[in-house]
Design a protein around this motif. Sequence first.
Motif, mmCIF file in Angstrom:
data_model
loop_
_atom_site.group_PDB
_atom_site.id
_atom_site.type_symbol
_atom_site.label_atom_id
_atom_site.label_comp_id
_atom_site.label_asym_id
_atom_site.label_seq_id
_atom_site.Cartn_x
_atom_site.Cartn_y
_atom_site.Cartn_z
ATOM 1 N N GLY A 15 -3.224 12.210 -8.660
ATOM 2 C CA GLY A 15 -4.255 12.198 -9.696
ATOM 3 C C GLY A 15 -3.728 12.820 -10.971
ATOM 4 N N LEU A 16 -4.261 12.376 -12.098
ATOM 5 C CA LEU A 16 -3.875 12.902 -13.413
ATOM 6 C C LEU A 16 -5.128 13.067 -14.254
ATOM 7 C CD1 LEU A 16 -0.924 11.925 -15.627
ATOM 8 C CD2 LEU A 16 -3.193 11.758 -16.597
ATOM 9 N N ASP A 17 -5.248 14.209 -14.919
ATOM 10 C CA ASP A 17 -6.386 14.417 -15.815
ATOM 11 C C ASP A 17 -5.993 15.432 -16.882
ATOM 12 O OD1 ASP A 17 -9.621 13.655 -15.251
ATOM 13 O OD2 ASP A 17 -9.221 15.167 -16.776
ATOM 14 N N ILE A 18 -6.612 15.319 -18.044
ATOM 15 C CA ILE A 18 -6.323 16.235 -19.150
ATOM 16 C C ILE A 18 -7.226 17.474 -19.123
ATOM 17 C CG2 ILE A 18 -7.902 15.193 -20.828
ATOM 18 C CD1 ILE A 18 -5.498 15.561 -22.861
ATOM 19 N N SER A 19 -8.283 17.439 -18.312
ATOM 20 C CA SER A 19 -9.223 18.554 -18.233
ATOM 21 C C SER A 19 -8.779 19.546 -17.155
ATOM 22 C CB SER A 19 -10.623 18.028 -17.897
ATOM 23 O OG SER A 19 -11.445 19.052 -17.368
ATOM 24 N N PRO A 20 -8.486 20.795 -17.532
ATOM 25 C CA PRO A 20 -8.104 21.786 -16.528
ATOM 26 C C PRO A 20 -9.184 21.992 -15.462
ATOM 27 C CG PRO A 20 -7.652 22.617 -18.736
ATOM 28 C CD PRO A 20 -8.410 21.345 -18.893
ATOM 29 N N ARG A 21 -10.451 21.980 -15.865
ATOM 30 C CA ARG A 21 -11.539 22.191 -14.905
ATOM 31 C C ARG A 21 -11.636 21.014 -13.930
ATOM 32 N NH1 ARG A 21 -14.196 25.277 -11.527
ATOM 33 N NH2 ARG A 21 -16.415 24.806 -11.365
ATOM 34 N N MET A 22 -11.461 19.787 -14.429
ATOM 35 C CA MET A 22 -11.462 18.623 -13.542
ATOM 36 C C MET A 22 -10.361 18.762 -12.493
ATOM 37 S SD MET A 22 -13.812 16.266 -14.192
ATOM 38 C CE MET A 22 -14.740 15.403 -15.465
ATOM 39 N N ILE A 23 -9.164 19.143 -12.925
ATOM 40 C CA ILE A 23 -8.039 19.295 -12.003
ATOM 41 C C ILE A 23 -8.327 20.411 -10.994
ATOM 42 C CG2 ILE A 23 -5.626 20.045 -11.854
ATOM 43 C CD1 ILE A 23 -5.840 17.149 -12.673
ATOM 44 N N ARG A 64 0.853 -1.191 0.000
ATOM 45 C CA ARG A 64 0.000 0.000 0.000
ATOM 46 C C ARG A 64 0.889 1.242 0.000
ATOM 47 N NH1 ARG A 64 -5.107 -2.153 1.870
ATOM 48 N NH2 ARG A 64 -5.093 -4.204 0.893
ATOM 49 N N GLY A 65 1.614 1.443 -1.113
ATOM 50 C CA GLY A 65 2.514 2.578 -1.244
ATOM 51 C C GLY A 65 1.906 3.668 -2.106
ATOM 52 N N ARG A 66 2.539 3.920 -3.268
ATOM 53 C CA ARG A 66 2.075 4.986 -4.161
ATOM 54 C C ARG A 66 0.944 4.491 -5.054
ATOM 55 N NH1 ARG A 66 7.091 8.415 -6.596
ATOM 56 N NH2 ARG A 66 5.344 9.732 -7.198
ATOM 57 N N ALA A 67 -0.036 5.367 -5.276
ATOM 58 C CA ALA A 67 -1.157 5.052 -6.164
ATOM 59 C C ALA A 67 -1.386 6.232 -7.103
ATOM 60 C CB ALA A 67 -2.422 4.762 -5.366
ATOM 61 N N LEU A 68 -1.873 5.931 -8.302
ATOM 62 C CA LEU A 68 -2.143 6.939 -9.319
ATOM 63 C C LEU A 68 -3.542 6.719 -9.878
ATOM 64 C CD1 LEU A 68 -1.081 9.237 -11.223
ATOM 65 C CD2 LEU A 68 -0.357 7.395 -12.783
ATOM 66 N N ASP A 69 -4.329 7.795 -9.910
ATOM 67 C CA ASP A 69 -5.659 7.763 -10.506
ATOM 68 C C ASP A 69 -5.589 8.503 -11.841
ATOM 69 O OD1 ASP A 69 -8.349 7.737 -11.103
ATOM 70 O OD2 ASP A 69 -8.992 8.844 -9.315
ATOM 71 N N VAL A 70 -5.605 7.740 -12.948
ATOM 72 C CA VAL A 70 -5.480 8.293 -14.297
ATOM 73 C C VAL A 70 -6.873 8.653 -14.809
ATOM 74 C CG1 VAL A 70 -4.763 7.819 -16.672
ATOM 75 C CG2 VAL A 70 -3.420 6.911 -14.750
ATOM 76 N N GLY A 71 -7.055 9.911 -15.177
ATOM 77 C CA GLY A 71 -8.393 10.396 -15.513
ATOM 78 C C GLY A 71 -9.183 10.559 -14.227
ATOM 79 N N CYS A 72 -8.534 11.184 -13.248
ATOM 80 C CA CYS A 72 -9.089 11.240 -11.886
ATOM 81 C C CYS A 72 -10.404 11.984 -11.800
ATOM 82 C CB CYS A 72 -8.077 11.862 -10.930
ATOM 83 S SG CYS A 72 -7.610 13.580 -11.318
ATOM 84 N N GLY A 73 -10.659 12.901 -12.751
ATOM 85 C CA GLY A 73 -11.902 13.645 -12.692
ATOM 86 C C GLY A 73 -11.969 14.546 -11.474
ATOM 87 N N SER A 74 -13.186 14.895 -11.093
ATOM 88 C CA SER A 74 -13.368 15.871 -10.019
ATOM 89 C C SER A 74 -14.026 15.313 -8.773
ATOM 90 C CB SER A 74 -14.211 17.040 -10.545
ATOM 91 O OG SER A 74 -15.496 16.584 -10.945
ATOM 92 N N SER A 75 -14.563 14.095 -8.822
ATOM 93 C CA SER A 75 -15.337 13.597 -7.674
ATOM 94 C C SER A 75 -14.455 13.186 -6.504
ATOM 95 C CB SER A 75 -16.216 12.414 -8.090
ATOM 96 O OG SER A 75 -15.455 11.224 -8.183
ATOM 97 N N GLY A 76 -13.262 12.694 -6.788
ATOM 98 C CA GLY A 76 -12.356 12.279 -5.723
ATOM 99 C C GLY A 76 -12.722 10.981 -5.028
#
Length: 199
Positions: A68-76, A41-53
Amino acid sequence: MDPLRTGEAYDQLADLWNSPTFNRANGIRQHERAIAFARTRGRALDVGCGSSGRFIDLLLSHGYTVEGLDISPRMIELARARHPGIEFHHADICRWEFPAQYDFVSAWDSIWHVPSAEAEAVLRKLLDGLAPGGVCIFTTGGLDAPVEKVDASMGPTVSYSVLGIPKTLEVLAQCGCVCRHLEYDQLPELHVYIIAQKA
């Protein structure tokens, strides 16, 4: 479809994931199943994390250090407001380079938006980015062959591409991963989620 246009489309939709009617349970049961396979249970990455969390909250509750990673500025923007202590990357997964290996990678309803010409390379990137024993959960279309389509059912136009189940499983094996679970979880829709684990 250019990933930047996908980001612009999701800018228009970003607030939907924070509305009272959004189903925050979507994908949680599947992620719990994936986490059960994890050794570390170390590092985790949410690709296309969106905004809900919601996946970030789940991974934090299991002791992960999450990004988290996302291509949408508003989502980030919305994601950072919800989780100010989390590191977020505003980037195109097709071009972004993993800064480290991760023990858990989630790509729920996200990487199927990459152009078909990039789909295999992106899947390989996710799997190669796993630490030994690391787990990746991702969604795809439950089809037998590669397909790409454009759809405006959510409002803005977005594209979808899938490798097809046989090719997807072939890529998993080539990347040194084992398919731990594959499920059509929304029948009659051909929505599939796959749990892969690095050997």
